[in-house]
Design a protein around this motif. Structure first.
Motif, PDB file in Angstrom:
ATOM      1  N   GLN A 124       0.812  -1.215   0.000  1.00  0.00           N
ATOM      2  CA  GLN A 124       0.000   0.000   0.000  1.00  0.00           C
ATOM      3  C   GLN A 124       0.848   1.268   0.000  1.00  0.00           C
ATOM      4  O   GLN A 124       0.360   2.353  -0.333  1.00  0.00           O
ATOM      5  CB  GLN A 124      -0.928   0.017   1.216  1.00  0.00           C
ATOM      6  N   TYR A 125       2.119   1.148   0.378  1.00  0.00           N
ATOM      7  CA  TYR A 125       2.986   2.315   0.418  1.00  0.00           C
ATOM      8  C   TYR A 125       3.826   2.483  -0.845  1.00  0.00           C
ATOM      9  O   TYR A 125       4.651   3.401  -0.919  1.00  0.00           O
ATOM     10  CB  TYR A 125       3.921   2.220   1.632  1.00  0.00           C
ATOM     11  N   LEU A 126       3.614   1.614  -1.816  1.00  0.00           N
ATOM     12  CA  LEU A 126       4.382   1.679  -3.052  1.00  0.00           C
ATOM     13  C   LEU A 126       3.530   2.294  -4.160  1.00  0.00           C
ATOM     14  O   LEU A 126       2.330   2.045  -4.253  1.00  0.00           O
ATOM     15  CB  LEU A 126       4.856   0.288  -3.453  1.00  0.00           C
ATOM     16  N   HIS A 127       4.162   3.087  -5.014  1.00  0.00           N
ATOM     17  CA  HIS A 127       3.429   3.844  -6.025  1.00  0.00           C
ATOM     18  C   HIS A 127       4.068   3.651  -7.401  1.00  0.00           C
ATOM     19  O   HIS A 127       5.298   3.624  -7.526  1.00  0.00           O
ATOM     20  CB  HIS A 127       3.421   5.334  -5.673  1.00  0.00           C
ATOM     21  N   GLU A 128       3.238   3.533  -8.402  1.00  0.00           N
ATOM     22  CA  GLU A 128       3.745   3.452  -9.770  1.00  0.00           C
ATOM     23  C   GLU A 128       4.350   4.795 -10.168  1.00  0.00           C
ATOM     24  O   GLU A 128       3.909   5.856  -9.705  1.00  0.00           O
ATOM     25  CB  GLU A 128       2.623   3.065 -10.726  1.00  0.00           C
ATOM     26  N   TRP A 129       5.320   4.725 -11.026  1.00  0.00           N
ATOM     27  CA  TRP A 129       6.008   5.953 -11.434  1.00  0.00           C
ATOM     28  C   TRP A 129       6.496   5.839 -12.869  1.00  0.00           C
ATOM     29  O   TRP A 129       6.550   4.747 -13.446  1.00  0.00           O
ATOM     30  CB  TRP A 129       7.201   6.221 -10.507  1.00  0.00           C
ATOM     31  N   ASN A 130       6.842   6.968 -13.423  1.00  0.00           N
ATOM     32  CA  ASN A 130       7.368   7.038 -14.782  1.00  0.00           C
ATOM     33  C   ASN A 130       8.625   7.901 -14.792  1.00  0.00           C
ATOM     34  O   ASN A 130       8.795   8.796 -13.947  1.00  0.00           O
ATOM     35  CB  ASN A 130       6.336   7.649 -15.739  1.00  0.00           C
ATOM     36  N   GLU A 131       9.474   7.626 -15.750  1.00  0.00           N
ATOM     37  CA  GLU A 131      10.676   8.442 -15.886  1.00  0.00           C
ATOM     38  C   GLU A 131      10.269   9.886 -16.192  1.00  0.00           C
ATOM     39  O   GLU A 131       9.310  10.130 -16.913  1.00  0.00           O
ATOM     40  CB  GLU A 131      11.561   7.913 -17.023  1.00  0.00           C
ATOM     41  N   PRO A 132      10.977  10.864 -15.602  1.00  0.00           N
ATOM     42  CA  PRO A 132      10.629  12.268 -15.886  1.00  0.00           C
ATOM     43  C   PRO A 132      10.870  12.625 -17.346  1.00  0.00           C
ATOM     44  O   PRO A 132      11.786  12.089 -17.987  1.00  0.00           O
ATOM     45  CB  PRO A 132      11.565  13.051 -14.962  1.00  0.00           C
ATOM     46  N   ILE A 133      10.029  13.491 -17.859  1.00  0.00           N
ATOM     47  CA  ILE A 133      10.187  13.957 -19.232  1.00  0.00           C
ATOM     48  C   ILE A 133      11.392  14.892 -19.300  1.00  0.00           C
ATOM     49  O   ILE A 133      11.539  15.800 -18.476  1.00  0.00           O
ATOM     50  CB  ILE A 133       8.917  14.677 -19.711  1.00  0.00           C
ATOM     51  N   LYS A 134      12.238  14.644 -20.259  1.00  0.00           N
ATOM     52  CA  LYS A 134      13.442  15.459 -20.415  1.00  0.00           C
ATOM     53  C   LYS A 134      13.061  16.894 -20.763  1.00  0.00           C
ATOM     54  O   LYS A 134      12.302  17.134 -21.694  1.00  0.00           O
ATOM     55  CB  LYS A 134      14.325  14.867 -21.521  1.00  0.00           C
TER      56      LYS A 134
ATOM     57  N   ARG B 211       7.856  12.528 -10.912  1.00  0.00           N
ATOM     58  CA  ARG B 211       6.917  13.346 -10.128  1.00  0.00           C
ATOM     59  C   ARG B 211       6.159  12.512  -9.109  1.00  0.00           C
ATOM     60  O   ARG B 211       5.834  12.974  -8.018  1.00  0.00           O
ATOM     61  CB  ARG B 211       5.929  14.051 -11.070  1.00  0.00           C
ATOM     62  N   GLU B 212       5.851  11.270  -9.464  1.00  0.00           N
ATOM     63  CA  GLU B 212       5.043  10.418  -8.590  1.00  0.00           C
ATOM     64  C   GLU B 212       5.782  10.031  -7.309  1.00  0.00           C
ATOM     65  O   GLU B 212       5.154   9.608  -6.331  1.00  0.00           O
ATOM     66  CB  GLU B 212       4.628   9.144  -9.316  1.00  0.00           C
ATOM     67  N   LEU B 213       7.122  10.164  -7.327  1.00  0.00           N
ATOM     68  CA  LEU B 213       7.916   9.707  -6.184  1.00  0.00           C
ATOM     69  C   LEU B 213       8.310  10.823  -5.228  1.00  0.00           C
ATOM     70  O   LEU B 213       8.822  10.556  -4.145  1.00  0.00           O
ATOM     71  CB  LEU B 213       9.178   8.981  -6.683  1.00  0.00           C
TER      72      LEU B 213
ATOM     73  N   TYR C 197      14.425  -0.567 -12.497  1.00  0.00           N
ATOM     74  CA  TYR C 197      13.993  -0.546 -11.110  1.00  0.00           C
ATOM     75  C   TYR C 197      12.523  -0.944 -10.996  1.00  0.00           C
ATOM     76  O   TYR C 197      11.800  -0.956 -11.991  1.00  0.00           O
ATOM     77  CB  TYR C 197      14.233   0.847 -10.529  1.00  0.00           C
ATOM     78  N   PRO C 198      12.047  -1.281  -9.811  1.00  0.00           N
ATOM     79  CA  PRO C 198      10.648  -1.706  -9.663  1.00  0.00           C
ATOM     80  C   PRO C 198       9.689  -0.644 -10.184  1.00  0.00           C
ATOM     81  O   PRO C 198       9.947   0.557 -10.073  1.00  0.00           O
ATOM     82  CB  PRO C 198      10.505  -1.879  -8.147  1.00  0.00           C
ATOM     83  N   ASN C 199       8.577  -1.086 -10.745  1.00  0.00           N
ATOM     84  CA  ASN C 199       7.594  -0.121 -11.249  1.00  0.00           C
ATOM     85  C   ASN C 199       6.802   0.525 -10.125  1.00  0.00           C
ATOM     86  O   ASN C 199       6.040   1.460 -10.352  1.00  0.00           O
ATOM     87  CB  ASN C 199       6.653  -0.780 -12.260  1.00  0.00           C
ATOM     88  N   LYS C 200       6.983   0.033  -8.886  1.00  0.00           N
ATOM     89  CA  LYS C 200       6.366   0.652  -7.723  1.00  0.00           C
ATOM     90  C   LYS C 200       7.441   0.895  -6.663  1.00  0.00           C
ATOM     91  O   LYS C 200       8.201  -0.016  -6.323  1.00  0.00           O
ATOM     92  CB  LYS C 200       5.264  -0.233  -7.145  1.00  0.00           C
ATOM     93  N   LEU C 201       7.482   2.136  -6.173  1.00  0.00           N
ATOM     94  CA  LEU C 201       8.481   2.501  -5.170  1.00  0.00           C
ATOM     95  C   LEU C 201       7.829   3.378  -4.097  1.00  0.00           C
ATOM     96  O   LEU C 201       6.792   4.010  -4.340  1.00  0.00           O
ATOM     97  CB  LEU C 201       9.642   3.264  -5.815  1.00  0.00           C
ATOM     98  N   PRO C 202       8.428   3.459  -2.922  1.00  0.00           N
ATOM     99  CA  PRO C 202       7.912   4.377  -1.892  1.00  0.00           C
ATOM    100  C   PRO C 202       8.175   5.823  -2.279  1.00  0.00           C
ATOM    101  O   PRO C 202       9.063   6.121  -3.080  1.00  0.00           O
ATOM    102  CB  PRO C 202       8.715   3.979  -0.650  1.00  0.00           C
ATOM    103  N   THR C 203       7.405   6.726  -1.701  1.00  0.00           N
ATOM    104  CA  THR C 203       7.574   8.146  -2.007  1.00  0.00           C
ATOM    105  C   THR C 203       8.563   8.790  -1.042  1.00  0.00           C
ATOM    106  O   THR C 203       8.850   8.270   0.041  1.00  0.00           O
ATOM    107  CB  THR C 203       6.242   8.893  -1.926  1.00  0.00           C
ATOM    108  N   ALA C 204       9.049   9.968  -1.447  1.00  0.00           N
ATOM    109  CA  ALA C 204      10.072  10.663  -0.671  1.00  0.00           C
ATOM    110  C   ALA C 204       9.629  12.071  -0.321  1.00  0.00           C
ATOM    111  O   ALA C 204       8.919  12.732  -1.078  1.00  0.00           O
ATOM    112  CB  ALA C 204      11.375  10.717  -1.452  1.00  0.00           C
TER     113      ALA C 204
END
Length: 574
Positions: free
Chosen positions: A65-75, A171-173, A137-144
């Motif tokens: 529940q603490y892991l979130h999907e994320w995407n690479e930042p747009i250059k 942005r999602e992280l 890296y995992p497609n779901k990671l904790p936020t910071a």
């Protein structure tokens, strides 16, 4: 993982192609859902930790529940490629700019003029090793939560820090960026900063202290209100590079007791040029300041020569690191009895190792730091405050090795530490290891593990003259100087191997007949000495000549019992 078994039978080209495609798709999906590293030491099941059982109250890994999907930042490229400083390049002033640049350089201890002229969103190349760019890296990671403490920071330097986080982080992280203004007096850090951050594409909060707290307690104020699972502490004068965040978060996601440190590069104080630094380890010497040291062979072997693998480091700089928020508080956060800054990075590092965690440099994460002389002011005597911080670390964590520090700097003992009860009880509660365990298992390269015979000041004859290494430069000749009783350049430690070591970890050797400082090497017969207690001689083993004080320096000469200038007394401070 499923295996495709091809029996000895005929396959059509079409069928074989389908099997290959299905297999490739399976691999891609598997890689996307688990981190691919080239070193198995990253996995908790194979982590070499001297604490056999998980010693903490928090789980070792995060609940889903603490892991979130994320995407690479747009250059994002918003600057003119030909502008000064772009691509991490150096700033070169025009002729009419040099006078003002020189003035600001003196005021701020770095080229503040160049910082203001360079874009706050300047472009940087991808400095990562090629191997790092292929890691998944995992497609779901904790936020910071990113915490930045500010005190009278130049506008562009601070905002370049913030923009580098925004532009080069998923942005999602990034749950939030907390800027803690530690009682700044500059007006641009008041309402103008409030107004500016409202325009930024990130969740940025500004906290302001009611009075000067110093870096340590200001960081704690940010940590106490943070919402992200992971705390990322950054100085206000850094630049993050491409791909800096996922390696840190992923490592902690595997093991929440890891303090993850990026590879620290350098922003030049004269020209703001981004300069990559080699992969080093951070150690510690007598002054209790972190020290750069080459990566030891044992660590290269452990990581199987893999440049992407985490590097176990005894200490860290403290300008950029990440750790699990709950772990941060469970293990004792910061020592609130410390003021300003200084030693808090060593205390956190040593405490982490001794109490069951680990401190690791992630070479695939790169953050550059502006290594300027500090402008961080504070009420009171700056040196006394730093020594007080040192003493709090020494008294709680260094056990009997504290005698080594006080032998080198005997006056430190007179600076009071304040109440240490809470920190001593914390160590007992966490059932932490000894400082000797830390040295033997985490920092075996430390000079403090050498078998010393004696250490202290070396006084010459009947006069108040001592052996002095003054600026501590290798190849520099030692001199006779008035004894001051403060150790430092007049401190020498004798080892059983015959070395005379300084607090800067250089040794006493010879150059012709002159006595000079050299790089320590136990196998070098020209830096081996004996002390004759009966005759008070310091004898060079290889030449059998004695150390002698003359009018201008220290030389080797034929040993002579009647020569008072050859008589030396070692005054032990232990």
């Amino acid at each position: 993982m499923a295996a495709f078994i091809l029996r000895k039978q005929k396959f059509s080209t079409k069928n074989l192609l389908c099997i290959v495609i299905i297999g490739l798709l399976y691999l891609i999906l598997a890689q996307r859902n688990a981190p691919r590293y080239s070193n198995n030491d990253l996995r908790p099941s194979s982590r070499n930790n001297s604490h056999s059982n998980w010693p903490f109250n928090i789980p070792q890994q995060y609940d889903q529940q603490y892991l979130h999907e994320w995407n690479e930042p747009i250059k994002v490229n918003v600057s003119n490629p030909s502008d000064r400083g772009e691509g991490g390049s150096a700033f070169y002033p025009r002729l009419d700019e040099k006078e003002l640049m020189k003035k600001l350089r003196k005021e701020h201890n770095y080229n503040a003029f160049a910082s203001e002229k360079i874009s706050m969103r300047r472009s940087l190349p991808d400095y990562r090793f090629p191997e790092c760019r292929s890691l998944i890296y995992p497609n779901k990671l904790p936020t910071a939560t990113v915490i930045i403490v500010v005190h009278n920071e130049i506008w562009a330097t601070l905002l370049r820090t913030v923009w580098s986080i925004i532009d080069r982080s998923p942005r999602e992280l990034i749950d939030e960026i907390i800027i803690v203004d530690d009682a700044s007096t500059w007006t641009h850090l008041k309402q103008p900063l409030d107004d500016y951050v409202k325009t930024l594409p990130a969740n940025i909060k500004i906290m302001r202290t009611e009075k000067r707290e110093g870096l340590i307690r200001a960081r704690l104020k940010g940590a106490n209100v943070a919402k992200g699972n992971i705390l990322v502490f950054l100085d206000a004068h850094i630049e993050c590079t491409d791909g800096w965040l996922p390696p840190l978060l992923s490592r902690i996601a595997w093991n929440r007791s890891v303090v993850a440190v990026p590879l620290i590069d350098n922003i030049g104080i004269e020209d703001m040029k981004y300069r990559t630094l080699p992969v080093n380890m951070n150690g510690i010497h007598w002054t209790l300041i972190f020290d750069w040291s080459p990566l030891p062979q044992r660590e290269i072997i452990r990581t199987k020569h893999d440049r992407t693998a985490p590097i176990r480091t005894p200490t860290h700089i403290g300008c950029a690191f990440a750790m699990d928020r709950e772990f941060f508080f469970e293990i004792g956060s910061y020592d609130e009895g410390m003021d300003i800054w200084g030693t808090e990075n060593l205390e956190l590092a040593v405490r982490t190792w001794m109490c069951g965690g680990s401190l690791e440099i992630l070479p695939c994460s790169r953050v550059a730091h502006l290594f300027r002389s500090s402008t961080y002011s504070f009420d009171g005597n700056k040196n006394e405050i730093k020594v007080r911080n040192n003493n709090r670390f020494i008294q709680v964590w260094m056990d009997d090795f504290k005698d080594y520090i006080y032998a080198a700097f005997p006056k430190w003992k007179s600076i009071p530490t304040g109440d240490l009860t809470e920190r001593i009880n914390l160590r007992k509660k966490l059932q932490c290891k000894s400082f000797r365990w830390y040295l033997e298992n985490i920092y075996p390269e430390s000079a403090w593990l050498k078998p010393f015979i004696t250490m202290g000041t070396i006084r010459n004859g009947l006069h108040n003259i001592c052996l002095d290494a003054y600026t501590m430069t290798v190849s520099q000749a030692l001199i006779p100087y008035t004894c001051h009783g403060e150790g430092g350049a007049q401190f020498f430690a004798f080892t059983v191997h015959g070395q005379m070591m300084t607090w800067r970890l250089s040794c006493v050797g010879i150059q012709g007949k002159s006595v000079v400082l050299v790089s320590c090497n136990e196998d070098d017969k020209y830096q081996q000495w004996d002390y004759n207690k009966e005759k008070h001689w310091i004898v060079h083993r290889e030449s059998s000549l004695c150390m002698r004080k003359n009018q201008t320096g220290i030389v080797l000469d034929t040993c002579n019992q009647s020569d008072i200038e050859m008589k030396w007394e070692i005054v032990s401070n232990v």
